[in-house]
Design a protein around this motif. Structure first.
Motif, PDB file in Angstrom:
ATOM      1  N   ASP A 159       0.847  -1.184   0.000  1.00 25.56           N
ATOM      2  CA  ASP A 159       0.000   0.000   0.000  1.00 25.56           C
ATOM      3  C   ASP A 159       0.888   1.241   0.000  1.00 25.56           C
ATOM      4  OD1 ASP A 159       0.930   0.344   2.613  1.00 25.56           O
ATOM      5  OD2 ASP A 159      -0.961  -0.204   3.567  1.00 25.56           O
ATOM      6  N   ASN A 160       0.335   2.381   0.336  1.00 30.20           N
ATOM      7  CA  ASN A 160       1.109   3.626   0.339  1.00 30.20           C
ATOM      8  C   ASN A 160       1.561   4.036   1.731  1.00 30.20           C
ATOM      9  OD1 ASN A 160       0.736   4.005  -2.504  1.00 30.20           O
ATOM     10  ND2 ASN A 160      -1.360   4.669  -2.079  1.00 30.20           N
ATOM     11  N   TYR A 165       1.374  -6.841   1.949  1.00 33.05           N
ATOM     12  CA  TYR A 165       0.275  -7.794   2.080  1.00 33.05           C
ATOM     13  C   TYR A 165       0.658  -9.084   1.358  1.00 33.05           C
ATOM     14  CZ  TYR A 165      -2.129  -3.586   3.515  1.00 33.05           C
ATOM     15  OH  TYR A 165      -2.477  -2.427   4.164  1.00 33.05           O
ATOM     16  N   GLN A 201      -0.535  -9.155   6.892  1.00 32.10           N
ATOM     17  CA  GLN A 201       0.083  -7.839   6.728  1.00 32.10           C
ATOM     18  C   GLN A 201       1.393  -7.780   7.507  1.00 32.10           C
ATOM     19  OE1 GLN A 201      -1.393  -4.362   8.982  1.00 32.10           O
ATOM     20  NE2 GLN A 201      -1.883  -3.427   7.006  1.00 32.10           N
ATOM     21  N   TRP A 229      -3.453  -3.053  -5.120  1.00 39.09           N
ATOM     22  CA  TRP A 229      -3.908  -1.934  -4.294  1.00 39.09           C
ATOM     23  C   TRP A 229      -4.608  -0.936  -5.208  1.00 39.09           C
ATOM     24  CZ3 TRP A 229      -4.190  -1.850   0.793  1.00 39.09           C
ATOM     25  CH2 TRP A 229      -4.516  -0.647   1.417  1.00 39.09           C
ATOM     26  N   ASN A 234      -7.858   3.784  -2.138  1.00 37.07           N
ATOM     27  CA  ASN A 234      -6.837   3.421  -1.162  1.00 37.07           C
ATOM     28  C   ASN A 234      -7.230   2.140  -0.408  1.00 37.07           C
ATOM     29  OD1 ASN A 234      -4.290   3.990  -0.034  1.00 37.07           O
ATOM     30  ND2 ASN A 234      -5.224   4.877   1.798  1.00 37.07           N
ATOM     31  N   GLN A 235      -7.488   1.080  -1.171  1.00 37.98           N
ATOM     32  CA  GLN A 235      -7.998  -0.156  -0.594  1.00 37.98           C
ATOM     33  C   GLN A 235      -7.437  -1.372  -1.334  1.00 37.98           C
ATOM     34  OE1 GLN A 235     -12.266  -0.284  -0.519  1.00 37.98           O
ATOM     35  NE2 GLN A 235     -12.371  -2.099   0.768  1.00 37.98           N
ATOM     36  N   LEU A 236      -7.295  -2.451  -0.596  1.00 33.26           N
ATOM     37  CA  LEU A 236      -6.838  -3.713  -1.160  1.00 33.26           C
ATOM     38  C   LEU A 236      -7.984  -4.418  -1.880  1.00 33.26           C
ATOM     39  CD1 LEU A 236      -4.602  -5.929  -1.365  1.00 33.26           C
ATOM     40  CD2 LEU A 236      -5.495  -6.837   0.798  1.00 33.26           C
TER      41      LEU A 236
END
Length: 427
Positions: A159-160, A165, A201, A229, A234-236
């Protein structure tokens, strides 16, 4: 049909003495193969075979400088990661390799290349040319990942916020007392979910993490190979491989045809703590309901109850979604921007129905969520309709990556072909 060539603007730094293969190219003209690499594509698109690696090419990554990294399922000539450098024609040459481990996961972000074996996750620092600075000395990020007798591949994404993950697939079909056995009941409070069947995670920049140090981010996911992502919300997002053998194990409840069409392959939008419901349920695309699994008292009609998330989108059964990519480039027309490409590796268990898949589809998105019907984008990897129906595909799409110019790269884990799809018409 041969399309007009496309113009690419590559921002690759020129380094004195560096190979011409990765030297800066301005106004490079890349033309598709005369037969579009054998693929069927929407009007205005073309394709070329970038390279023939000869390995089981799983996930791939392309750096901002245009260097291509390919993760091999099995080590070839002592190398589990291949390095390819692009030529002005758009073709690429395998110029080296490193990593003495097979696997699936490959991802590039913020100046690092991340790669996974079935047991561990590593990262490599990239230099200004997009080259791995010390290929023989990777940083070990995570070790000791759970491996069972099936679904052992470890897909990865970042992610950012410096989080990594990792998919840890369930080492079973439906958590039966005797796996894949006719009439065998499901184990209550499936113990597999303690260590597998979900997304874990870790920190993306912390070395020497053990599996036990990770956080179980989401559970109830039988096996995820394709994941990405979504930058829009902003979600998996993940693609689950649905369970098998409904008719084989429960012939009194399901016909051969039902078993071929159930359950859906599902896309899930994942937040921390989510439970997608495996092994207790599956998603029926005809009924559009979460159905209680027969191992847990279901009969094909009983709806599952509990705090389980709904799929964000559903696709035909048993097609094995192995790649997921959110498209953020500008080469393709605007309709593709922020939508998702999905590589369906192809089925093996739809008999007596024809096998299916072996293509890349496009799923439109709006405001970070699936919106509208998915469509086949790139087809004929298999070679013919007969080869699709029989499951004897020439090529099977697996990994997806976006090039710095906005072209789409697709890997094939059957013969190791790397494809590149470009858009040539006026937008």
């Amino acid at each position: 049909m041969r399309f007009p060539s496309t113009r690419l603007l590559l921002a690759v730094p020129v380094v004195a003495g560096s190979l011409a293969l990765y030297a800066s190219q301005t106004n490079v003209r890349v033309a598709p193969d005369p037969d579009n690499a054998g693929l069927k594509l929407p009007a205005g698109f073309g394709a070329l075979k970038v390279a023939e690696t000869g390995g089981k090419a799983r996930h791939i990554a392309v750096t901002p400088q245009g260097v291509i990294y390919v993760k091999l399922n099995k080590v070839k000539d002592g190398k589990g990661i291949l390095v390819l450098h692009s030529q002005p024609t758009g073709k690429a040459t395998v110029t080296g390799g490193f990593g003495d481990y097979g696997g699936t996961g490959m991802y590039e972000k913020n100046g690092y290349l991340y790669a996974s074996s079935d047991y561990n996750v590593y990262r490599y620092k990239l230099d200004a040319k997009g080259e791995v600075a010390a290929p023989a000395k990777p940083e070990l990020l995570v070790s000791g990942l759970k491996v069972g007798s099936q679904h052992e591949s470890k897909s990865i994404v970042l992610d950012n916020a410096d989080n990594l993950y990792v998919n840890v697939g369930a080492y079973a079909n439906a958590c039966q007392e005797q796996d894949r056995t006719r009439g065998s009941k499901g184990i209550a409070n499936c113990p597999i979910l303690d260590s597998a069947g979900g997304i874990w995670q870790f920190k993306a920049s912390q070395t020497n993490q053990r599996y036990a140090n990770g956080t179980r981010y989401a559970t109830g996911l039988r096996n995820v190979v394709g994941l990405d992502w979504n930058p829009q919300d902003n979600q998996l997002f993940v693609m689950q491989h649905g369970r098998d053998q409904l008719h084989d194990n429960w012939p009194e409840l399901y016909t051969d045809q039902q078993s071929a069409q159930l359950p859906a392959e599902c896309m899930y939008a994942i937040k921390k703590g989510d439970n997608a419901g495996w092994p207790y349920l599956y998603y029926d695309p005809q009924q559009k309901k979460k159905i209680l699994g027969p191992e847990y008292g279901g009969d094909g009609k009983k709806e599952a109850t509990g705090n389980y998330i709904d799929p964000a989108a559903a696709y035909p059964a048993h097609m094995a979604p192995d790649g997921l990519l959110f498209y953020t480039g500008t080469m393709f027309p605007a309709k593709y921007r922020n939508g998702a490409f999905i590589a369906f590796h192809g089925s093996w268990n739809r008999a007596p129905e024809p096998q299916a898949g072996y293509y890349v589809v496009f799923q439109p998105f709006k405001d970070g969520k699936p919106s509208g019907q998915w469509e086949v984008f790139a087809d004929n990897f298999a070679g013919s309709a007969a080869k699709v129906a029989s499951g004897r595909a020439d090529h099977r799409p697996c990994g997806l990556a976006q090039g710095p110019d906005g072209s789409l790269y697709v890997s094939d884990d059957s013969k190791g072909t790397i494809y590149r799809i470009v858009y040539n018409a006026k937008k």
